[in-house]
Motif scaffolding. Structure first.
Motif, PDB file in Angstrom:
ATOM      1  N   ILE A 300       3.304   1.921   2.224  1.00 35.90           N
ATOM      2  CA  ILE A 300       2.011   1.594   1.576  1.00 35.90           C
ATOM      3  C   ILE A 300       1.095   0.992   2.647  1.00 35.90           C
ATOM      4  O   ILE A 300       1.386  -0.076   3.192  1.00 35.90           O
ATOM      5  N   ALA A 306       0.939  -1.768  -4.072  1.00 33.69           N
ATOM      6  CA  ALA A 306       1.972  -1.153  -4.916  1.00 33.69           C
ATOM      7  C   ALA A 306       2.814  -2.269  -5.509  1.00 33.69           C
ATOM      8  O   ALA A 306       3.025  -3.307  -4.880  1.00 33.69           O
ATOM      9  N   THR A 318       7.509   2.157 -10.124  1.00 32.78           N
ATOM     10  CA  THR A 318       6.567   1.719  -9.090  1.00 32.78           C
ATOM     11  C   THR A 318       5.186   2.317  -9.334  1.00 32.78           C
ATOM     12  O   THR A 318       5.076   3.514  -9.617  1.00 32.78           O
ATOM     13  N   SER A 320       1.343   2.595  -7.560  1.00 27.29           N
ATOM     14  CA  SER A 320       0.565   2.286  -6.363  1.00 27.29           C
ATOM     15  C   SER A 320      -0.855   2.821  -6.506  1.00 27.29           C
ATOM     16  O   SER A 320      -1.108   3.766  -7.268  1.00 27.29           O
TER      17      SER A 320
END
Ligand SMILES: NC(=O)c1ccc[n+]([C@@H]2O[C@H](COP(=O)([O-])OP(=O)(O)OC[C@H]3O[C@@H](n4cnc5c(N)ncnc54)[C@H](O)[C@@H]3O)[C@@H](O)[C@H]2O)c1
Ligand SMILES: N[C@@H](CCO)C(=O)O
Length: 352
Positions: A300, A306, A318, A320
């Motif tokens: 990231i 995230a 997750t 992001s």
């Protein structure tokens, strides 16, 4: 057709971007979302204030120079920031609060939210202070006054996290989370991986509108600490205060540390995390962690954020997306207003 009257409190990057969206998209929202927005008041410590119950021209507001007292250039405008008058008396249904985040006591933004909620006005805010430091009180106040207090943009900007986790992960039993929750510090770390010095990288983050008014909050971890408190209290039913979260930032990381990590196939990331322990207590921290390159959060980069939720039924989930940015954060305010509109529409249909 519903028209919401809106007051903008703080007219910096975020609320100016919201005015821009209104100038460009209001007519489109009429058909797509079922409502339009009319700005009836704007107030800003630096620029002054202006009110008009019949509506202010959003495009003209966006063209206003960022110079002290500039609101006085508009018909009826003044160099004074008449915050209380605008919030209480400009006829707004919704207050969009986007003044500085105060990570110590949440003021004066918390008072702005109180004034609005006590007057029966909905509040949408991107300011982390009021929620992290006075969230329970403000939510109760909103409930008592039968209005909404929405703050999706307080964590990960316009990327949907709070409502997504509360609504779509409800029942999955979230037991913890870890995430990259500050756009500025992640941007700075990414720039340093490219060889840029710390101070230059912070200046770039400021110019791009990612950083707090005092970027110390970003790099020292104080901004992430507020977000950890918000997420833990919302999703883990914790009752954390900022003093319950251990906190260290990225300022001690040197270009050498970052280069050594690269050599070892790893990256430094500022991680905010909270976990429910076996005894039911919540442990929470903000700290730079060395992640190996195959860790899901290691890739990231830039102002992207995230967060990875751990849940009993799904394991890791997750999300992001943008973690900072003017338009991205203005979108969060729009998403809060959409939520208010949809809730009101459902209530009306139920009562028919
Ligand atoms: N920019 C982002 O990427 C982002 C993302 C998520 C959340 N936020 C939060 O949203 C809020 C606004 O961010 P921004 O980028 O627009 O900040 P900004 O610094 O560009 O604008 C804030 C504005 O608020 C005004 N202000 C400060 N104190 C005031 C007061 N007491 N009364 C009236 N006006 C006051 C300032 O004059 C300034 O124009 C902050 O709380 C920030 O933490 C920002
Ligand atoms: N200054 C914050 C804004 C978003 O809360 C950041 O860089 O993440």
């Amino acid at each position: 057709m519903t028209e919401y009257k809106l007051a903008l409190v703080g007219f910096g990057g975020v609320n100016r971007a919201l005015a821009q969206l209104i100038a460009e998209r209001n007519q489109q929202w009429k058909t797509e979302l079922g409502f339009t927005l009319k700005i009836v008041g704007v107030t800003d410590l630096f620029l002054g204030s202006v009110m008009n119950r019949h509506g202010l021209d959003a495009a003209s507001l966006t063209r206003l120079p960022a110079t002290q007292g500039a609101m006085a250039q508009l018909p009826g405008g003044t160099v004074d920031a008449l915050n209380e008058t605008v919030i209480k008396d400009c006829g707004a249904d919704i207050i969009a609060e986007a003044t500085f985040t105060n990570p110590v006591d949440g003021e004066p933004a918390t008072s702005f939210c109180r004034w609005a909620l006590e007057r029966g006005k909905h509040v949408v805010t991107t300011n982390k202070g009021p929620i992290a430091l006075h969230g329970a009180e403000l939510k109760a106040l909103a409930q008592r006054n039968n209005v909404a207090f929405e703050y999706e943009g307080s964590v990960m900007s316009g990327t949907p996290v709070i409502r997504l986790a509360k609504q779509s992960l409800a029942g999955s039993v979230i037991t913890g989370f870890e995430g990259i929750l500050n756009g500025t510090s992640n941007f700075v770390l990414t720039c340093m991986e490219g060889g840029l010095g710390f101070a230059e990288a912070v200046s770039q983050a400021q110019a791009l509108g990612y950083a707090e008014a005092d970027p110390t909050a970003d790099v020292a971890g104080h901004d992430v600490r507020l977000k950890v408190v918000i997420l833990a209290n919302e999703l883990l039913d914790a009752k954390l205060t900022i003093n319950d979260v251990t906190c260290s930032g990225i300022a001690s990381l040197s270009l050498d540390d970052i280069e050594k990590a690269r050599h070892d196939n790893a990256r430094w990331k500022l991680i905010g995390a909270a976990t429910r322990q076996a005894d039911g207590s919540i442990s929470a921290s903000v700290e730079p962690r060395l992640l190996s390159n195959d860790h899901p959060l290691a890739s990231i980069s830039g102002a992207t954020n995230a967060v990875s939720f751990t849940s009993e039924l799904l394991g890791a989930v997750t999300v992001s997306g943008p973690g900072a940015g003017r338009t991205e954060t203005a979108f969060a305010l729009l998403s809060d207003i959409i939520h208010i509109h949809q809730s009101a529409t459902r209530k009306q249909e139920h009562n028919q």
